[in-house]
Scaffold this motif. Structure first.
Motif, PDB file in Angstrom:
ATOM      1  N   GLN A 239       0.858  -1.177   0.000  1.00 38.37           N
ATOM      2  CA  GLN A 239       0.000   0.000   0.000  1.00 38.37           C
ATOM      3  C   GLN A 239       0.894   1.226   0.000  1.00 38.37           C
ATOM      4  O   GLN A 239       1.719   1.394   0.892  1.00 38.37           O
ATOM      5  N   GLY A 240       0.750   2.063  -1.023  1.00 38.63           N
ATOM      6  CA  GLY A 240       1.641   3.207  -1.156  1.00 38.63           C
ATOM      7  C   GLY A 240       3.076   2.749  -1.341  1.00 38.63           C
ATOM      8  O   GLY A 240       3.354   1.881  -2.171  1.00 38.63           O
ATOM      9  N   ASP A 241       3.975   3.304  -0.547  1.00 38.24           N
ATOM     10  CA  ASP A 241       5.384   2.935  -0.643  1.00 38.24           C
ATOM     11  C   ASP A 241       5.764   1.799   0.299  1.00 38.24           C
ATOM     12  O   ASP A 241       6.908   1.366   0.309  1.00 38.24           O
ATOM     13  N   ARG A 242       4.826   1.346   1.096  1.00 32.74           N
ATOM     14  CA  ARG A 242       5.123   0.309   2.089  1.00 32.74           C
ATOM     15  C   ARG A 242       4.736  -1.076   1.594  1.00 32.74           C
ATOM     16  O   ARG A 242       3.731  -1.248   0.919  1.00 32.74           O
ATOM     17  N   ARG A 243       5.558  -2.074   1.954  1.00 33.92           N
ATOM     18  CA  ARG A 243       5.231  -3.474   1.688  1.00 33.92           C
ATOM     19  C   ARG A 243       5.387  -4.264   2.977  1.00 33.92           C
ATOM     20  O   ARG A 243       6.384  -4.115   3.701  1.00 33.92           O
ATOM     21  N   VAL A 244       4.420  -5.118   3.237  1.00 34.85           N
ATOM     22  CA  VAL A 244       4.410  -5.973   4.417  1.00 34.85           C
ATOM     23  C   VAL A 244       4.416  -7.430   3.974  1.00 34.85           C
ATOM     24  O   VAL A 244       3.715  -7.804   3.023  1.00 34.85           O
ATOM     25  N   VAL A 245       5.217  -8.236   4.648  1.00 33.74           N
ATOM     26  CA  VAL A 245       5.207  -9.687   4.475  1.00 33.74           C
ATOM     27  C   VAL A 245       4.705 -10.298   5.773  1.00 33.74           C
ATOM     28  O   VAL A 245       5.116  -9.869   6.858  1.00 33.74           O
ATOM     29  N   PHE A 246       3.820 -11.285   5.673  1.00 32.22           N
ATOM     30  CA  PHE A 246       3.282 -11.905   6.879  1.00 32.22           C
ATOM     31  C   PHE A 246       3.110 -13.407   6.675  1.00 32.22           C
ATOM     32  O   PHE A 246       2.887 -13.881   5.555  1.00 32.22           O
ATOM     33  N   VAL A 247       3.235 -14.146   7.767  1.00 28.75           N
ATOM     34  CA  VAL A 247       3.062 -15.600   7.749  1.00 28.75           C
ATOM     35  C   VAL A 247       2.242 -15.999   8.964  1.00 28.75           C
ATOM     36  O   VAL A 247       2.534 -15.556  10.082  1.00 28.75           O
ATOM     37  N   VAL A 248       1.219 -16.801   8.739  1.00 30.20           N
ATOM     38  CA  VAL A 248       0.455 -17.393   9.837  1.00 30.20           C
ATOM     39  C   VAL A 248       0.413 -18.896   9.614  1.00 30.20           C
ATOM     40  O   VAL A 248       0.377 -19.372   8.479  1.00 30.20           O
ATOM     41  N   SER A 249       0.399 -19.648  10.708  1.00 25.10           N
ATOM     42  CA  SER A 249       0.413 -21.107  10.617  1.00 25.10           C
ATOM     43  C   SER A 249      -0.395 -21.686  11.764  1.00 25.10           C
ATOM     44  O   SER A 249      -0.415 -21.141  12.868  1.00 25.10           O
ATOM     45  N   GLY A 250      -1.058 -22.827  11.493  1.00 22.81           N
ATOM     46  CA  GLY A 250      -1.761 -23.531  12.551  1.00 22.81           C
ATOM     47  C   GLY A 250      -3.146 -23.004  12.856  1.00 22.81           C
ATOM     48  O   GLY A 250      -3.654 -23.214  13.963  1.00 22.81           O
ATOM     49  N   LEU A 251      -3.790 -22.347  11.904  1.00 24.01           N
ATOM     50  CA  LEU A 251      -5.149 -21.858  12.117  1.00 24.01           C
ATOM     51  C   LEU A 251      -6.164 -22.987  11.894  1.00 24.01           C
ATOM     52  O   LEU A 251      -5.891 -23.942  11.164  1.00 24.01           O
TER      53      LEU A 251
END
Length: 388
Positions: A239-251
């Protein structure tokens, strides 16, 4: 040698902001969220615990395949045969059989969009040092270690349940970042929402990533599920100039995975803003030097440091300079000597390397004499205080 904790000098508290973090209470057994634009870790829950990654481990197969294409060992137009072993896989597949010869670009989309276990095995056997999927898995493990993924071990190419096949969520986030930054020419494939191969399984053409169509900037990367692993997702959003990486496990379910992942993206972008911490070249502190032409050396950062801070709050961002010292001369300008450690309340700490602001030559006779005298005076003082 002692471990020194040095507070920032008061002049740098011009960037101390009021900001406790609004924590995100995830249901995931393990989770990791990083703003890769600033390097700020926003969430760390069991991030280094090796866990079954299910189909999320296919990202490593893709990374190795992209490397092979970049290096000329494989081409997108090349057609690869399908072995009996590859055809034997169940679960998510491209429905390949041994009469097929499949283009590499179709196999890549078959892995990314359709999560094809068979497609992974075809790629694996083509690139394996010994022509087997097991040999490719050993190569994947070695390559992952070289890349810093120290909690990853692969037993196959696709995450099919196997004892010892594990990755940590931090490793998955690191791998996602490498895919985004190392292969910008291939990364758009992860945003493709549909792929139909040769008219097969027309009802099985949709990308399993539930966030791609939500309009929140998500453009990758991979879902995963087995009974033992639960439901997981490696995602990235811009979003805009920002980038986020995320990981979720075990849901526990597809529904919870979709809701939790979307909430994490919104939280990461709405609850934090960028703030400048320190400019490149600005002196952060001085560190003691042993046997040098000077008794201390300035510490600075090689590049501007920007971090994320919560939008609202009432506590200061505090920082420390950490190094093992005193430092031994000679020291060359630019040498990494210490860490600048800081963390908004409720967030994991961030460590930034501090470098020497100037050269410090090895001292001559007078410098050595001054050092020895200083040590003797310190010991005498400790003895008089009963500490020697």
């Amino acid at each position: 040698m002692n471990r020194f904790l040095r507070p920032l000098t008061p002049i740098l508290f011009i960037w101390a902001f009021a900001m406790p973090a609004t924590a995100f209470d995830t249901q995931a057994k393990a989770a990791f969220v990083m703003d890769i634009t600033t390097g700020t870790v926003l969430m760390n829950k069991n991030a280094d615990t090796p866990l079954p990654p299910a189909s999320m481990s296919k990202l490593m197969t893709l990374y190795v395949a992209f490397e092979a294409i970049r290096d000329g060992r494989l081409s997108l137009e090349e057609e690869l045969p399908v072995s009996t072993h590859a055809m034997s896989y169940g679960g998510s597949t491209m429905f390949l059989d041994t009469t097929d010869k499949v283009r590499v670009d179709d196999l890549l989309r078959g892995i990314i969009v359709l999560s094809g276990n068979d497609a992974c095995a075809v790629i694996a056997e083509a690139l394996s040092p010994d022509g087997t999927e097991a040999g490719f898995a050993r190569f994947m493990t070695q390559r992952a270690q070289q890349m810093g993924m120290t909690n990853s071990t692969f037993m196959n190419s696709n995450g099919w349940p196997a004892p010892g096949h594990v990755m940590s969520v931090r490793d998955l986030a690191l791998l996602a970042r490498h895919l985004i930054e190392d292969f910008p020419e291939f990364y758009p494939m992860f945003a493709e929402t549909e792929f139909e191969f040769d008219g097969r399984a027309p009802k099985n053409t949709q990308n399993r990533n539930p966030l791609l169509k939500l309009g929140i900037g998500v453009d990758g990367l991979k879902t995963g599920h087995t009974v033992k692993a639960g439901y997981g997702l490696v995602g990235s959003a811009k979003q805009g100039d920002r980038r986020v990486v995320f990981v979720v496990s075990g849901l526990p379910s597809v529904k919870v995975r979709a809701e939790e992942s979307a909430s994490i993206v919104n939280w990461a972008f709405r609850q934090f803003v960028e703030k400048s911490v320190v400019k490149a070249g600005a002196q952060v502190a001085r560190a003691d030097v042993w046997m040098g032409g000077a008794t201390s050396v300035g510490l600075t950062v090689a590049e501007d440091v920007v971090t994320l801070v919560p939008v609202l709050g009432n506590s200061d961002l505090k920082a420390q300079v950490v190094y093992t010292g005193p430092l031994r001369a000679p020291i060359t300008k630019g040498d990494e000597l210490a860490d600048l450690v800081f963390a908004p309340e409720g967030l994991p700490e961030t460590r930034i390397k501090l470098v020497a602001a100037e050269d410090v030559a090895k001292g001559g006779f007078l410098a050595r004499l001054r050092t020895v005298s200083g040590v003797l005076l310190t010991r005498l003082r400790q003895s008089s205080e009963g500490g020697f």
